[in-house]
Design a protein around this motif. Structure first.
Motif, PDB file in Angstrom:
ATOM      1  N   PRO A 225       0.842  -1.210   0.000  1.00  0.00           N
ATOM      2  CA  PRO A 225       0.000   0.000   0.000  1.00  0.00           C
ATOM      3  C   PRO A 225       0.867   1.247   0.000  1.00  0.00           C
ATOM      4  CG  PRO A 225       0.065  -0.963   2.191  1.00  0.00           C
ATOM      5  CD  PRO A 225       0.800  -1.913   1.286  1.00  0.00           C
ATOM      6  N   SER A 226       0.222   2.391   0.031  1.00  0.00           N
ATOM      7  CA  SER A 226       0.946   3.671   0.025  1.00  0.00           C
ATOM      8  C   SER A 226       1.873   3.765   1.241  1.00  0.00           C
ATOM      9  CB  SER A 226      -0.036   4.845   0.023  1.00  0.00           C
ATOM     10  OG  SER A 226      -0.732   4.886   1.259  1.00  0.00           O
ATOM     11  N   ILE A 227       2.874   4.617   1.139  1.00  0.00           N
ATOM     12  CA  ILE A 227       3.822   4.795   2.244  1.00  0.00           C
ATOM     13  C   ILE A 227       3.120   5.237   3.515  1.00  0.00           C
ATOM     14  CG2 ILE A 227       5.823   6.090   3.046  1.00  0.00           C
ATOM     15  CD1 ILE A 227       6.476   3.979   0.975  1.00  0.00           C
ATOM     16  N   LEU A 228       2.182   6.186   3.400  1.00  0.00           N
ATOM     17  CA  LEU A 228       1.459   6.656   4.577  1.00  0.00           C
ATOM     18  C   LEU A 228       0.613   5.552   5.197  1.00  0.00           C
ATOM     19  CD1 LEU A 228       0.369  10.235   3.436  1.00  0.00           C
ATOM     20  CD2 LEU A 228       2.191   9.617   5.046  1.00  0.00           C
ATOM     21  N   ARG A 229       0.039   4.676   4.367  1.00  0.00           N
ATOM     22  CA  ARG A 229      -0.731   3.547   4.894  1.00  0.00           C
ATOM     23  C   ARG A 229       0.195   2.578   5.630  1.00  0.00           C
ATOM     24  NH1 ARG A 229      -5.117   1.546   2.556  1.00  0.00           N
ATOM     25  NH2 ARG A 229      -5.732   3.740   2.585  1.00  0.00           N
ATOM     26  N   GLN A 230       1.384   2.323   5.083  1.00  0.00           N
ATOM     27  CA  GLN A 230       2.333   1.429   5.740  1.00  0.00           C
ATOM     28  C   GLN A 230       2.773   1.985   7.094  1.00  0.00           C
ATOM     29  OE1 GLN A 230       5.489  -0.367   3.283  1.00  0.00           O
ATOM     30  NE2 GLN A 230       4.463   0.487   1.464  1.00  0.00           N
ATOM     31  N   LEU A 231       3.004   3.298   7.130  1.00  0.00           N
ATOM     32  CA  LEU A 231       3.409   3.919   8.397  1.00  0.00           C
ATOM     33  C   LEU A 231       2.283   3.822   9.434  1.00  0.00           C
ATOM     34  CD1 LEU A 231       5.276   7.114   7.120  1.00  0.00           C
ATOM     35  CD2 LEU A 231       6.285   5.134   8.282  1.00  0.00           C
ATOM     36  N   ALA A 232       1.061   3.990   9.002  1.00  0.00           N
ATOM     37  CA  ALA A 232      -0.075   3.882   9.930  1.00  0.00           C
ATOM     38  C   ALA A 232      -0.160   2.479  10.512  1.00  0.00           C
ATOM     39  CB  ALA A 232      -1.373   4.250   9.210  1.00  0.00           C
ATOM     40  N   TYR A 233       0.024   1.464   9.658  1.00  0.00           N
ATOM     41  CA  TYR A 233       0.007   0.090  10.152  1.00  0.00           C
ATOM     42  C   TYR A 233       1.160  -0.160  11.127  1.00  0.00           C
ATOM     43  CZ  TYR A 233      -3.347  -1.154   6.435  1.00  0.00           C
ATOM     44  OH  TYR A 233      -4.452  -1.242   5.628  1.00  0.00           O
ATOM     45  N   GLN A 234       2.327   0.289  10.744  1.00  0.00           N
ATOM     46  CA  GLN A 234       3.526  -0.001  11.517  1.00  0.00           C
ATOM     47  C   GLN A 234       3.513   0.690  12.886  1.00  0.00           C
ATOM     48  OE1 GLN A 234       7.299  -0.082   9.377  1.00  0.00           O
ATOM     49  NE2 GLN A 234       8.237   1.104  11.013  1.00  0.00           N
ATOM     50  N   GLU A 235       3.047   1.920  12.909  1.00  0.00           N
ATOM     51  CA  GLU A 235       3.087   2.697  14.145  1.00  0.00           C
ATOM     52  C   GLU A 235       1.758   2.667  14.899  1.00  0.00           C
ATOM     53  OE1 GLU A 235       5.857   3.911  15.136  1.00  0.00           O
ATOM     54  OE2 GLU A 235       6.963   3.432  13.283  1.00  0.00           O
ATOM     55  N   SER A 236       0.790   1.905  14.403  1.00  0.00           N
ATOM     56  CA  SER A 236      -0.545   1.842  15.018  1.00  0.00           C
ATOM     57  C   SER A 236      -1.185   3.221  15.093  1.00  0.00           C
ATOM     58  CB  SER A 236      -0.466   1.217  16.421  1.00  0.00           C
ATOM     59  OG  SER A 236      -0.047  -0.122  16.341  1.00  0.00           O
ATOM     60  N   HIS A 237      -1.007   3.999  14.031  1.00  0.00           N
ATOM     61  CA  HIS A 237      -1.603   5.326  13.939  1.00  0.00           C
ATOM     62  C   HIS A 237      -2.905   5.258  13.145  1.00  0.00           C
ATOM     63  CE1 HIS A 237       2.532   7.432  14.597  1.00  0.00           C
ATOM     64  NE2 HIS A 237       1.991   7.002  15.721  1.00  0.00           N
ATOM     65  N   PRO A 238      -3.748   6.280  13.262  1.00  0.00           N
ATOM     66  CA  PRO A 238      -4.950   6.316  12.429  1.00  0.00           C
ATOM     67  C   PRO A 238      -4.581   6.380  10.944  1.00  0.00           C
ATOM     68  CG  PRO A 238      -5.077   7.920  14.202  1.00  0.00           C
ATOM     69  CD  PRO A 238      -3.685   7.418  14.204  1.00  0.00           C
ATOM     70  N   LEU A 239      -5.457   5.848  10.121  1.00  0.00           N
ATOM     71  CA  LEU A 239      -5.243   5.937   8.681  1.00  0.00           C
ATOM     72  C   LEU A 239      -5.413   7.383   8.216  1.00  0.00           C
ATOM     73  CD1 LEU A 239      -7.191   2.833   7.338  1.00  0.00           C
ATOM     74  CD2 LEU A 239      -4.746   3.028   7.845  1.00  0.00           C
ATOM     75  N   VAL A 240      -4.598   7.780   7.262  1.00  0.00           N
ATOM     76  CA  VAL A 240      -4.725   9.106   6.652  1.00  0.00           C
ATOM     77  C   VAL A 240      -5.797   9.020   5.569  1.00  0.00           C
ATOM     78  CG1 VAL A 240      -3.529  10.962   5.430  1.00  0.00           C
ATOM     79  CG2 VAL A 240      -2.313   9.594   7.157  1.00  0.00           C
ATOM     80  N   GLY A 241      -6.702   9.954   5.549  1.00  0.00           N
ATOM     81  CA  GLY A 241      -7.808   9.927   4.607  1.00  0.00           C
ATOM     82  C   GLY A 241      -7.406  10.301   3.194  1.00  0.00           C
ATOM     83  N   PRO A 242      -8.380  10.338   2.287  1.00  0.00           N
ATOM     84  CA  PRO A 242      -8.095  10.593   0.871  1.00  0.00           C
ATOM     85  C   PRO A 242      -7.445  11.936   0.592  1.00  0.00           C
ATOM     86  CG  PRO A 242     -10.302   9.701   1.151  1.00  0.00           C
ATOM     87  CD  PRO A 242      -9.797  10.015   2.519  1.00  0.00           C
ATOM     88  N   ASP A 243      -7.772  12.964   1.376  1.00  0.00           N
ATOM     89  CA  ASP A 243      -7.180  14.286   1.127  1.00  0.00           C
ATOM     90  C   ASP A 243      -5.683  14.282   1.394  1.00  0.00           C
ATOM     91  OD1 ASP A 243      -9.676  15.207   0.462  1.00  0.00           O
ATOM     92  OD2 ASP A 243     -10.099  16.014   2.467  1.00  0.00           O
ATOM     93  N   GLY A 244      -5.248  13.602   2.449  1.00  0.00           N
ATOM     94  CA  GLY A 244      -3.827  13.571   2.792  1.00  0.00           C
ATOM     95  C   GLY A 244      -3.068  12.434   2.160  1.00  0.00           C
ATOM     96  N   ASP A 245      -3.768  11.386   1.730  1.00  0.00           N
ATOM     97  CA  ASP A 245      -3.122  10.210   1.141  1.00  0.00           C
ATOM     98  C   ASP A 245      -3.909   9.760  -0.086  1.00  0.00           C
ATOM     99  OD1 ASP A 245      -1.554   7.983   0.681  1.00  0.00           O
ATOM    100  OD2 ASP A 245      -2.520   6.753   2.234  1.00  0.00           O
ATOM    101  N   PRO A 246      -3.868  10.546  -1.164  1.00  0.00           N
ATOM    102  CA  PRO A 246      -4.658  10.185  -2.358  1.00  0.00           C
ATOM    103  C   PRO A 246      -4.234   8.867  -2.982  1.00  0.00           C
ATOM    104  CG  PRO A 246      -3.133  11.996  -2.832  1.00  0.00           C
ATOM    105  CD  PRO A 246      -3.115  11.796  -1.343  1.00  0.00           C
ATOM    106  N   ASP A 247      -2.949   8.472  -2.806  1.00  0.00           N
ATOM    107  CA  ASP A 247      -2.497   7.197  -3.369  1.00  0.00           C
ATOM    108  C   ASP A 247      -3.062   6.004  -2.608  1.00  0.00           C
ATOM    109  OD1 ASP A 247      -1.003   8.536  -5.254  1.00  0.00           O
ATOM    110  OD2 ASP A 247       0.845   8.507  -4.067  1.00  0.00           O
ATOM    111  N   GLY A 248      -3.558   6.240  -1.409  1.00  0.00           N
ATOM    112  CA  GLY A 248      -4.052   5.134  -0.592  1.00  0.00           C
ATOM    113  C   GLY A 248      -5.522   4.836  -0.775  1.00  0.00           C
ATOM    114  N   TRP A 249      -6.220   5.619  -1.592  1.00  0.00           N
ATOM    115  CA  TRP A 249      -7.658   5.444  -1.748  1.00  0.00           C
ATOM    116  C   TRP A 249      -8.049   5.548  -3.219  1.00  0.00           C
ATOM    117  CZ3 TRP A 249     -10.488   4.423   2.656  1.00  0.00           C
ATOM    118  CH2 TRP A 249      -9.850   4.695   3.877  1.00  0.00           C
ATOM    119  N   LYS A 250      -9.110   4.855  -3.557  1.00  0.00           N
ATOM    120  CA  LYS A 250      -9.712   5.012  -4.881  1.00  0.00           C
ATOM    121  C   LYS A 250     -11.128   5.539  -4.697  1.00  0.00           C
ATOM    122  CE  LYS A 250     -11.112   2.902  -9.210  1.00  0.00           C
ATOM    123  NZ  LYS A 250     -11.079   1.736 -10.115  1.00  0.00           N
TER     124      LYS A 250
END
Length: 434
Positions: A225-250
């Motif tokens: 997945p996108s880099i921001l999605r990987q960081l969220a999984y790894q650090e147990s952070h909330p997922l970044v939404g479409p505005d901040g992580d357009p590569d992570g959403w369709k």
């Protein structure tokens, strides 16, 4: 926009290519999430009179327990030993080991799509190899202990004759990826692999057969997945939404849902699904839906139970247009069956805030652990899609009532996780299991 900051105290436990399916990564040499080949299996035939085990087959596989069928992944080598103990002299013509792949539909239609056989012993070949003449009556008379090693390499795919040449045209073959083994009673379809040891006796004596069911799993992963999605999984952070992580959403095409709440009320819904569009069994699919409604009464009635979003399996039975030796089929014979395999859970996305007439829900759909990856073999195939059926609320009825989804998106289902941090579930505790 981000999903709610609920942090779970657990991690989610843990295809063939088809048109329209998203791209996924084939397995690499790193099998860090695949069980090792250490599970031993032993199968045997016993003598009726003595109960002695006279034919024994042993092998190792990637099964996780002795009670599981021998399990092999894509490109595996099925290897082991077959031993035979004859306490008295018997006439044995041949000992063979065969590997089958079979497709069964509706319990009455069975077709072999894969077959490989090895002759471990042949009385005829043995008599030709010996220097001394052997009489026909003595040929193949065996007594004592015998042992043979065997090995079958599973191919990535098979090539099957689809039509026989007519009118001087060339015969046609069709290539298929080796399908996963599965047994689906709901669809009444079964793909089975088996290893069969046969001992053929001389004269008119009946032979013996030892059949061993096998499990085959094609190994495929989604792309990371996108880099921001990987960081969220790894650090147990909330997922970044479409505005901040357009590569992570369709973003799927907006749809208008029309219904009656004392009068006709139009509602616009826009769905977003997490990328990449290939999802691993046992993992989550993250969802967002924004609902725009100018009717204040209906806006207040929309709840987490209002959204109907599912994972569908579309099954195809039949054969496409083809020519045979005796006739030309003028039209394809296709039957499609749709099964709902999972439904999404939803909760309010409070991080989105109140935005006038727009209400946003976050959602998650868990891909079942036992779901079979998409496949196509002979006259059978199945694939997956996400489906949005519309909205419901107290006093609100869609008009007209939908007979099919308002919106669909083809997705892939794979058997291994991406080589990246493992996906996490973000379902709030109070919504888990709803």
């Amino acid at each position: 926009m981000s999903l709610p900051t609920y942090q779970p105290d657990y991690a989610v436990s843990s295809q063939v290519d088809l048109p329209r399916l998203p791209v996924y990564s084939q397995a690499t040499e790193t099998l860090w999430d695949v069980p090792p080949t250490v599970q031993e299996h032993r199968y045997h035939l016993t003598a009726k009179k003595t109960g002695a085990q006279w034919l024994v087959l042993t092998m190792k596989s990637r099964a996780t327990s002795p009670t599981e069928a021998p399990t092999f992944y894509q490109g595996a080598n099925i290897a082991g030993n077959l031993s035979m103990q004859l306490d008295k002299e018997e006439s044995i013509d041949e000992v063979t080991l065969s590997l089958y792949g079979r497709l069964s539909i509706f319990s009455h239609s069975t077709s072999n799509f894969f077959y490989s056989s090895k002759t471990l012993y042949s009385a005829a070949e043995r008599s030709l190899e010996t220097d001394s003449p052997v009489s026909f009556l003595k040929r193949g008379r065996l007594k004592g202990s015998y042992e043979w090693s065997f090995s079958f390499r599973l191919p990535k795919g098979v090539s099957i004759l689809s039509s026989i040449a007519i009118h001087g045209d060339a015969s046609e073959r069709e290539n298929y990826h080796l399908p996963p083994s599965f047994s689906d009673d709901q669809a009444n379809v079964h793909v089975q692999y088996s290893l069969v040891a046969r001992v053929s006796r001389g004269g008119f004596k009946a032979g013996s057969k030892l059949t061993i069911p096998l499990a085959y799993i094609p190994l495929a992963r989604p792309t990371p997945p996108s880099i921001l999605r990987q960081l969220a999984y790894q650090e147990s952070h909330p997922l970044v939404g479409p505005d901040g992580d357009p590569d992570g959403w369709k973003a799927l095409a907006p749809v208008t849902v029309k219904g009656i709440l004392f009068k006709t009320v139009p509602v616009e819904a826009e769905c977003r699904i997490s990328r990449p569009l290939s999802y691993t069994r046992g993992g989550p699919i993250h969802l967002l839906i924004s609902i725009k409604c100018n009717n204040k009464q209906l806006y207040d009635l929309l709840t987490t139970q209002s959204v109907h979003f599912s994972l569908l399996q579309r099954i195809t039975f039949g054969e496409a247009l083809q020519r045979t030796r005796f006739s030309e089929r003028l039209a394809p014979q296709i039957t499609i069956k749709t099964l709902e395999r999972a439904v999404a859970s939803w909760w309010r996305d409070l991080s989105a805030g109140e935005c006038g007439s727009t209400k946003t829900f976050a959602g998650e759909l868990l891909v079942p652990n036992d779901l079979t990856p998409a496949c196509r073999i002979l006259h059978y195939g199945h694939e997956y899609e996400l489906a949005f059926y519309g909205l419901s609320a107290v006093g609100f009825m869609q008009n007209p009532l939908p007979k099919k989804p308002l919106l669909t998106e083809p997705v892939g289902v794979v058997t291994a996780f991406a080589q990246a941090p493992r996906p996490r579930s973000y379902v709030p505790p109070e919504y888990d299991g709803i």
